[in-house]
Design an enzyme around this catalytic site. Sequence first.
Site, PDB file in Angstrom:
ATOM      1  N   TYR A   1      -0.994   5.157  19.372  1.00 47.12           N
ATOM      2  CA  TYR A   1      -0.918   5.517  20.802  1.00 47.12           C
ATOM      3  C   TYR A   1      -0.013   4.996  21.539  1.00 47.12           C
ATOM      4  O   TYR A   1       0.641   5.719  22.421  1.00 47.12           O
ATOM      5  CB  TYR A   1      -2.308   5.830  21.500  1.00 47.12           C
ATOM      6  CG  TYR A   1      -2.933   7.223  21.092  1.00 47.12           C
ATOM      7  CD1 TYR A   1      -2.957   7.484  19.441  1.00 47.12           C
ATOM      8  CD2 TYR A   1      -3.207   8.234  21.884  1.00 47.12           C
ATOM      9  CE1 TYR A   1      -3.501   8.721  19.064  1.00 47.12           C
ATOM     10  CE2 TYR A   1      -3.321   9.412  21.449  1.00 47.12           C
ATOM     11  CZ  TYR A   1      -3.648   9.799  20.336  1.00 47.12           C
ATOM     12  OH  TYR A   1      -4.161  10.919  19.724  1.00 47.12           O
TER      13      TYR A   1
ATOM     14  N   ASP B   1      -2.076   6.847   1.482  1.00 49.59           N
ATOM     15  CA  ASP B   1      -2.058   7.794   2.535  1.00 49.59           C
ATOM     16  C   ASP B   1      -1.107   7.468   3.671  1.00 49.59           C
ATOM     17  O   ASP B   1      -0.133   8.312   4.088  1.00 49.59           O
ATOM     18  CB  ASP B   1      -3.318   7.997   2.954  1.00 49.59           C
ATOM     19  CG  ASP B   1      -3.752   9.803   2.665  1.00 49.59           C
ATOM     20  OD1 ASP B   1      -3.276  10.436   1.872  1.00 49.59           O
ATOM     21  OD2 ASP B   1      -4.381  10.185   3.698  1.00 49.59           O
TER      22      ASP B   1
ATOM     23  N   GLN C   1      -0.561  14.879  24.727  1.00 50.56           N
ATOM     24  CA  GLN C   1       0.087  15.913  23.469  1.00 50.56           C
ATOM     25  C   GLN C   1      -1.105  17.006  23.277  1.00 50.56           C
ATOM     26  O   GLN C   1      -2.145  16.932  23.918  1.00 50.56           O
ATOM     27  CB  GLN C   1      -0.156  15.096  22.068  1.00 50.56           C
ATOM     28  CG  GLN C   1      -1.605  14.504  21.777  1.00 50.56           C
ATOM     29  CD  GLN C   1      -1.576  13.769  20.349  1.00 50.56           C
ATOM     30  OE1 GLN C   1      -0.458  13.088  20.221  1.00 50.56           O
ATOM     31  NE2 GLN C   1      -2.443  13.593  19.640  1.00 50.56           N
TER      32      GLN C   1
ATOM     33  N   ARG D   1      -0.138  14.875  30.207  1.00 52.71           N
ATOM     34  CA  ARG D   1      -0.680  15.702  28.973  1.00 52.71           C
ATOM     35  C   ARG D   1       0.037  14.749  27.933  1.00 52.71           C
ATOM     36  O   ARG D   1       1.300  14.655  27.874  1.00 52.71           O
ATOM     37  CB  ARG D   1      -0.085  17.183  28.988  1.00 52.71           C
ATOM     38  CG  ARG D   1      -0.104  17.770  27.686  1.00 52.71           C
ATOM     39  CD  ARG D   1      -1.350  18.148  26.979  1.00 52.71           C
ATOM     40  NE  ARG D   1      -2.153  19.266  27.628  1.00 52.71           N
ATOM     41  CZ  ARG D   1      -1.808  20.441  27.444  1.00 52.71           C
ATOM     42  NH1 ARG D   1      -1.126  20.654  26.645  1.00 52.71           N
ATOM     43  NH2 ARG D   1      -2.683  21.328  28.139  1.00 52.71           N
TER      44      ARG D   1
ATOM     45  N   LYS E   1     -13.593  10.381  27.247  1.00 55.83           N
ATOM     46  CA  LYS E   1     -14.026  11.650  26.088  1.00 55.83           C
ATOM     47  C   LYS E   1     -13.449  11.765  25.037  1.00 55.83           C
ATOM     48  O   LYS E   1     -12.099  11.971  25.111  1.00 55.83           O
ATOM     49  CB  LYS E   1     -14.220  12.959  26.913  1.00 55.83           C
ATOM     50  CG  LYS E   1     -15.005  12.864  28.097  1.00 55.83           C
ATOM     51  CD  LYS E   1     -15.082  14.187  28.816  1.00 55.83           C
ATOM     52  CE  LYS E   1     -13.885  14.622  29.333  1.00 55.83           C
ATOM     53  NZ  LYS E   1     -13.678  16.073  30.017  1.00 55.83           N
TER      54      LYS E   1
ATOM     55  N   ASP F   1     -13.302   4.662  15.992  1.00 55.54           N
ATOM     56  CA  ASP F   1     -12.029   5.173  15.454  1.00 55.54           C
ATOM     57  C   ASP F   1     -11.152   5.849  16.676  1.00 55.54           C
ATOM     58  O   ASP F   1      -9.831   5.494  16.181  1.00 55.54           O
ATOM     59  CB  ASP F   1     -12.462   6.587  14.654  1.00 55.54           C
ATOM     60  CG  ASP F   1     -11.335   7.193  13.901  1.00 55.54           C
ATOM     61  OD1 ASP F   1     -10.632   6.571  13.134  1.00 55.54           O
ATOM     62  OD2 ASP F   1     -11.150   8.533  14.054  1.00 55.54           O
TER      63      ASP F   1
ATOM     64  N   HIS G   1      -7.420   3.754  20.918  1.00 54.80           N
ATOM     65  CA  HIS G   1      -6.403   4.666  21.474  1.00 54.80           C
ATOM     66  C   HIS G   1      -6.826   4.851  23.075  1.00 54.80           C
ATOM     67  O   HIS G   1      -5.797   5.000  23.585  1.00 54.80           O
ATOM     68  CB  HIS G   1      -6.370   5.975  20.673  1.00 54.80           C
ATOM     69  CG  HIS G   1      -5.857   5.766  19.211  1.00 54.80           C
ATOM     70  ND1 HIS G   1      -5.341   4.955  18.873  1.00 54.80           N
ATOM     71  CD2 HIS G   1      -6.507   6.491  18.053  1.00 54.80           C
ATOM     72  CE1 HIS G   1      -5.151   5.025  17.504  1.00 54.80           C
ATOM     73  NE2 HIS G   1      -5.869   5.794  17.137  1.00 54.80           N
TER      74      HIS G   1
ATOM     75  N   LYS H   1      -5.126  -0.822  12.567  1.00 53.11           N
ATOM     76  CA  LYS H   1      -6.675  -0.751  12.656  1.00 53.11           C
ATOM     77  C   LYS H   1      -7.379  -0.258  11.141  1.00 53.11           C
ATOM     78  O   LYS H   1      -6.612   0.480  10.324  1.00 53.11           O
ATOM     79  CB  LYS H   1      -7.040  -0.062  13.558  1.00 53.11           C
ATOM     80  CG  LYS H   1      -7.241   1.681  13.506  1.00 53.11           C
ATOM     81  CD  LYS H   1      -7.892   2.304  14.761  1.00 53.11           C
ATOM     82  CE  LYS H   1      -8.419   3.343  14.422  1.00 53.11           C
ATOM     83  NZ  LYS H   1      -7.899   4.588  13.702  1.00 53.11           N
TER      84      LYS H   1
ATOM     85  N   GLY I   1       0.735  -1.105   0.237  1.00 52.12           N
ATOM     86  CA  GLY I   1      -0.029  -0.030   0.011  1.00 52.12           C
ATOM     87  C   GLY I   1       0.871   1.283  -0.076  1.00 52.12           C
ATOM     88  O   GLY I   1       0.438   2.196   0.709  1.00 52.12           O
TER      89      GLY I   1
HETATM   90  C1  BG6 Z   1      -6.290   7.761  14.101  1.00 52.25           C
HETATM   91  C2  BG6 Z   1      -7.787   8.181  13.652  1.00 52.25           C
HETATM   92  O1  BG6 Z   1      -6.291   6.320  14.532  1.00 52.25           O
HETATM   93  O2  BG6 Z   1      -5.864   8.700  14.945  1.00 52.25           O
HETATM   94  C3  BG6 Z   1      -7.840   9.447  13.365  1.00 52.25           C
HETATM   95  O3  BG6 Z   1      -8.178   7.449  12.925  1.00 52.25           O
HETATM   96  C4  BG6 Z   1      -7.311  10.474  14.443  1.00 52.25           C
HETATM   97  O4  BG6 Z   1      -9.295   9.977  13.296  1.00 52.25           O
HETATM   98  C5  BG6 Z   1      -5.695   9.994  14.627  1.00 52.25           C
HETATM   99  O5  BG6 Z   1      -7.092  11.673  14.016  1.00 52.25           O
HETATM  100  C6  BG6 Z   1      -5.059  10.908  15.820  1.00 52.25           C
HETATM  101  O6  BG6 Z   1      -3.965  10.501  15.931  1.00 52.25           O
HETATM  102  P1  BG6 Z   1      -2.962  11.638  16.486  1.00 52.25           P
HETATM  103  O7  BG6 Z   1      -1.483  10.965  16.509  1.00 52.25           O
HETATM  104  O8  BG6 Z   1      -2.867  12.601  15.504  1.00 52.25           O
HETATM  105  O9  BG6 Z   1      -3.431  12.125  17.711  1.00 52.25           O
END
Ligand code: BG6
Length: 485
Positions: free
Chosen positions: A177, A16, A366, A364, A329, A233, A238, A146, A12
């Site tokens: 994450y 992206d 990020q 925190r 959240k 998502d 995460h 995923k 792939g």
């Molecule tokens: C991805 C989700 O797994 O994680 C996205 O599909 C989300 O929707 C992204 O924006 C967030 O990742 P990061 O590293 O930018 O916080």
Amino acid sequence: QPDGIITVIVLGASGDLAKKKTYPALFGLYRMGFLPERTHIIGYARSKLELEDFRERISAYIKAPIDAQKLAEFKRLCTYVSGPYDKVEGYQRLETAIAEVERDAKGSKNRVFYMALPPSVFVPVARGVKLTAYSRSGFNRLIVEKPFGHDLESSRELHRALAPLWKEEEVYRIDHYLGKEMVKNLLTIRFANVFFGAVWNRQCISNVQITFKEKIGTEGRGGYFDEFGIIRDVMQNHILQILSIVAMQRPVSLDAEDVRDEKVRVLRAIPPVKIEETLLGQYTRSEDNTKPGYLEDSTVPPGSNCPTYAAAVLWINNERWEGVPFILKCGKALSEQKTEIRIQFQDVPGNVFRGAPRNELVIRVQPNEAMYMKFVNKQPGLSMDTVISELDLTYKRRFSDLKIPDAYEALILDVLKGDHSNFVRNDELDAAWKIFTPLLHTIEKKKVAPIPYPYGSRGPDGVHEFVAKYGYKRTEEYVWSEGKE
Ligand code: BG6
């Protein structure tokens, strides 16, 4: 340095994920000297591309600080093969290209297959590379991303299709994450500090919030997003991964299987989330009219009830956590970008300083990694009043020379080293789906309507009341110094 040669095959390669994450991370490792000396990278995708065009595409996504010399060297390690995902000829071409790279190499011939692919081709590609391009004299590792299904049943189906082909120890399921610095730090702060160990339980902690906020909406990927929604998502993977590390018992050792055993154990103690303990939202057009609402995206089906915001409460039925709400959240198109863990402690029993607020530990993740503990201090000077202050570890100040690696750099390096600690094991995935599947099915079957909130706002009305209902006490006048930025 492993014995022999490593070929990383990015399946792939013109998509992206490969352009935005995989190649930049491989380059990052190369630039920092972490890519083993004899590494070669082969991209594979359907697009017919000349090698030079492919290399140009890669470098377009590699952001500063760029060392031109290093980038040129890196590009020389990268080649490209085009072919279909559903026919054996493609994989035969790939096998020939890998064999060519390995031809004169001494030692073992190791292959890492990185599936940067949409789920519709996961299984045919995993089968194709296993049957045709699998190394007979070295390790084979398969990296997958995923979505791993969209509910418990489909995730099990995917597993049933992959398991006969790839052994669990060969599979690396990415949840990026787990590659983030502060998420990796959770084990250290919890288990290498005696004072955290002593208070990390229901006797001292009132509630835990894990929050993920993003400024951007689903622009450009509404079609994909609508099939999943924010719970699949972000929350089920995460945020739940963060929860499992915050809540797990101390592992017997730092070995990957010991760590993952404890994560699975804590997830299994969490009953399915109840619809009555959730709050769902969907963003609408921004108040200043500059940003479109979720339903205005032409790729989103009209009238979709897909949540772009969700808050949910999880309970852990074990000795350490019974009765402590874990409030998760997450949302898109909000006023700020932030991921943080907020652990609020209990009131001081019989407090002689009346009205003094609670301690809170905020981690925190990020942006701007930091950790601070809100605590009550005497107002300096002649007064005996109290003032809220913080013990503050802000990474930018304390570790100012350090470049924090990107999550993908950290994770790809783990795969090269064969370390599974920061990857999702199959039983962990199963336990995660069990927590969310009934809720997801209810939302879909009953067409539960999300609460609208404007793009760029703080989320749907009612979020403050929701967290307050589960015991969170806000300290109105307090603003963390760094938070003012
Ligand atoms: C991805 C989700 O797994 O994680 C996205 O599909 C989300 O929707 C992204 O924006 C967030 O990742 P990061 O590293 O930018 O916080």
